[in-house]
Design a protein around this motif. Structure first.
Motif, PDB file in Angstrom:
ATOM      1  N   ALA A   2       0.824  -1.209   0.000  1.00  0.00           N
ATOM      2  CA  ALA A   2       0.000   0.000   0.000  1.00  0.00           C
ATOM      3  C   ALA A   2       0.858   1.259   0.000  1.00  0.00           C
ATOM      4  N   VAL A   3       1.983   1.227   0.707  1.00  0.00           N
ATOM      5  CA  VAL A   3       2.885   2.378   0.725  1.00  0.00           C
ATOM      6  C   VAL A   3       3.392   2.661  -0.688  1.00  0.00           C
ATOM      7  N   ALA A   4       3.761   1.600  -1.409  1.00  0.00           N
ATOM      8  CA  ALA A   4       4.234   1.781  -2.790  1.00  0.00           C
ATOM      9  C   ALA A   4       3.110   2.260  -3.699  1.00  0.00           C
ATOM     10  N   ILE A   5       1.919   1.716  -3.506  1.00  0.00           N
ATOM     11  CA  ILE A   5       0.776   2.141  -4.313  1.00  0.00           C
ATOM     12  C   ILE A   5       0.482   3.618  -4.087  1.00  0.00           C
ATOM     13  N   ALA A   6       0.631   4.089  -2.853  1.00  0.00           N
ATOM     14  CA  ALA A   6       0.394   5.504  -2.558  1.00  0.00           C
ATOM     15  C   ALA A   6       1.307   6.398  -3.378  1.00  0.00           C
ATOM     16  N   GLU A   7       2.546   5.959  -3.582  1.00  0.00           N
ATOM     17  CA  GLU A   7       3.490   6.755  -4.361  1.00  0.00           C
ATOM     18  C   GLU A   7       3.236   6.627  -5.851  1.00  0.00           C
ATOM     19  N   ALA A   8       2.797   5.429  -6.273  1.00  0.00           N
ATOM     20  CA  ALA A   8       2.591   5.200  -7.709  1.00  0.00           C
ATOM     21  C   ALA A   8       1.235   5.711  -8.188  1.00  0.00           C
ATOM     22  N   ASP A   9       0.183   5.486  -7.379  1.00  0.00           N
ATOM     23  CA  ASP A   9      -1.185   5.760  -7.835  1.00  0.00           C
ATOM     24  C   ASP A   9      -1.946   6.748  -6.952  1.00  0.00           C
TER      25      ASP A   9
END
Length: 411
Positions: free
Chosen positions: A334-341
């Motif tokens: 989710a942390v990565a998704i926050a940065e990507a999307d």
């Protein structure tokens, strides 16, 4: 004799002496008690009498004698005493085995396949790393009382079933590997994530260094196992950023770290290991799918690049989550998704996770709410995280975030 020298000997010899005693006794609790008594005797005698030529053998002999005395006092069966009669000297029992590190010997000994894997890992953390029941419980995200019962049941099963504590043959090492890798990683994490007092820092850094040393020995012992290489790469990559993670007593997040303080030589070594684990055709034929440690190492390697490829990081976390079914992995995803999307997509994933007792679930959720312009909800989530935080830097970081939600617009 300097106390620091005695302390160093104790750190070096504890696991090896305990392994010998467990082998003699087949009784984990009795072995721990006898070894502790032997070390206490050494601490009293060695400053005045001097350290023996072979301190490890002295400790084994003393601990074994203490155990025999304990058994006699408890009036156990004479047959059990006969089993303890030494057929070899302590020095002979401490000779080289197929595993070229006494600490790793104890890890493989404790990771007996007759025990549930969680029991193997917990028991080994207790013996090798000297972690308390509370510390082990935190690593497993369970209450301390639950972990205490698990350890008690594991020890009882060992005793009742007569599970032998012996260094396994080379052919038996692979079947114990999953638990061994989990132990080494948890030892590293306990040393890497904790920073309280200077004394605590030194003790915990020693744990991290020991885990790296164990990882290196594993890589020599089992060089064709992709997950062994992946684990070593993973802990090397995390450790390479150690000096940049804190500014005094303050936590520094990854995007804000001073990259000049990273150990780039260690990062290069780890990247080579990742390439071998994931790309070497000979190694890939041994694995049905990319393993969790190799995948985590690939993610950690991507996190050292500039700029960060968050979409690729999120994709690898997705593969890792499918492979493990771990809620914590999905939280990292989710942390990565926050940065990507963006934070909205990430928050939807976080809110589907059931991790109410996990500090980082609350702090991640708080960060997303803050970015979405929902300060009151963010503040409440930060406060939940603060109630669970164990270290001074983390508490200071969360306190600053709480203050910011009261005074500043979202960023």
């Amino acid at each position: 004799m300097r106390p620091a020298l005695i302390e160093q000997v104790f750190r070096d010899e504890w696991s090896r002496v305990l392994a010998c005693l467990i082998g003699y006794l087949g009784d984990f609790d009795l072995a721990e008690e006898a070894v502790a008594e032997a070390f206490a005797v050494a601490a009293r005698r060695w400053p005045s009498d001097g350290m023996p030529d072979n301190p490890g053998a002295w400790l084994v002999t003393t601990a074994r004698n203490r155990a025999i005395d304990r058994l006699r006092r408890d009036r156990l069966l004479a047959a059990k005493l006969r089993l303890l009669a030494p057929r070899h000297t302590a020095e002979e029992h401490m000779a080289e085995t197929a595993i070229p590190d006494e600490r790793l010997e104890l890890v493989f000994m404790c990771c007996h396949p007759a025990l549930a894997i969680e029991a193997q890992v917990a028991l080994t953390l207790r013996a090798v790393a000297g972690l308390s029941t509370e510390e082990i419980a935190r690593a497993f995200l369970v209450p301390a009382e639950t972990m205490k019962r698990r350890l008690t049941r594991a020890k009882a099963k060992i005793k009742l079933a007569g599970i032998p504590f012996a260094v396994p043959a080379a052919s038996q090492l692979p079947e114990r590997l999953a638990a061994v890798l989990a132990v080494v990683y948890l030892i590293f994490n306990e040393g890497y994530t904790t920073q309280e007092t200077l004394e605590t820092q030194e003790t915990r850094q020693n744990l991290a260094a020991e885990a790296i040393a164990l990882g290196r020995v594993l890589a020599v012992l089992l060089p064709a196992e992709p997950e062994v290489l992946g684990l070593l790469a993973l802990i090397l990559l995390h450790d390479a950023r150690r000096q940049a993670r804190f500014d005094g007593r303050d936590l520094v997040l990854l995007p804000d770290q001073d990259r000049s303080r990273w150990d780039w030589r260690q990062i290069a070594e780890a990247r080579d290991l990742v390439d071998r684990a994931l790309l070497d055709p000979a190694l890939q034929r041994r694995a049905a799918a990319r393993g969790p440690y190799a995948l985590q190492a690939a993610i950690a390697s991507l996190q050292t690049e500039n700029p960060l490829d968050w979409a690729q990081i999120a994709a690898l976390y997705g593969e890792l989550a499918d492979r493990t079914g771990s809620a914590v992995i999905n939280l990292n995803r989710a942390v990565a998704i926050a940065e990507a999307d963006g934070p909205q997509a990430a928050l939807a994933l976080v809110d589907r996770l059931d991790l109410p007792g996990y500090q980082y679930w609350h702090s991640t959720r708080a960060e997303l709410l803050r970015r979405l312009g929902r300060p009151a909800e963010a503040r409440a989530a930060y406060q939940h995280a603060l109630a669970l935080a164990r270290t001074v830097p983390e508490r200071r970081f969360l306190e600053r975030r709480i203050a910011e939600t009261e005074t500043r617009p979202p960023t």
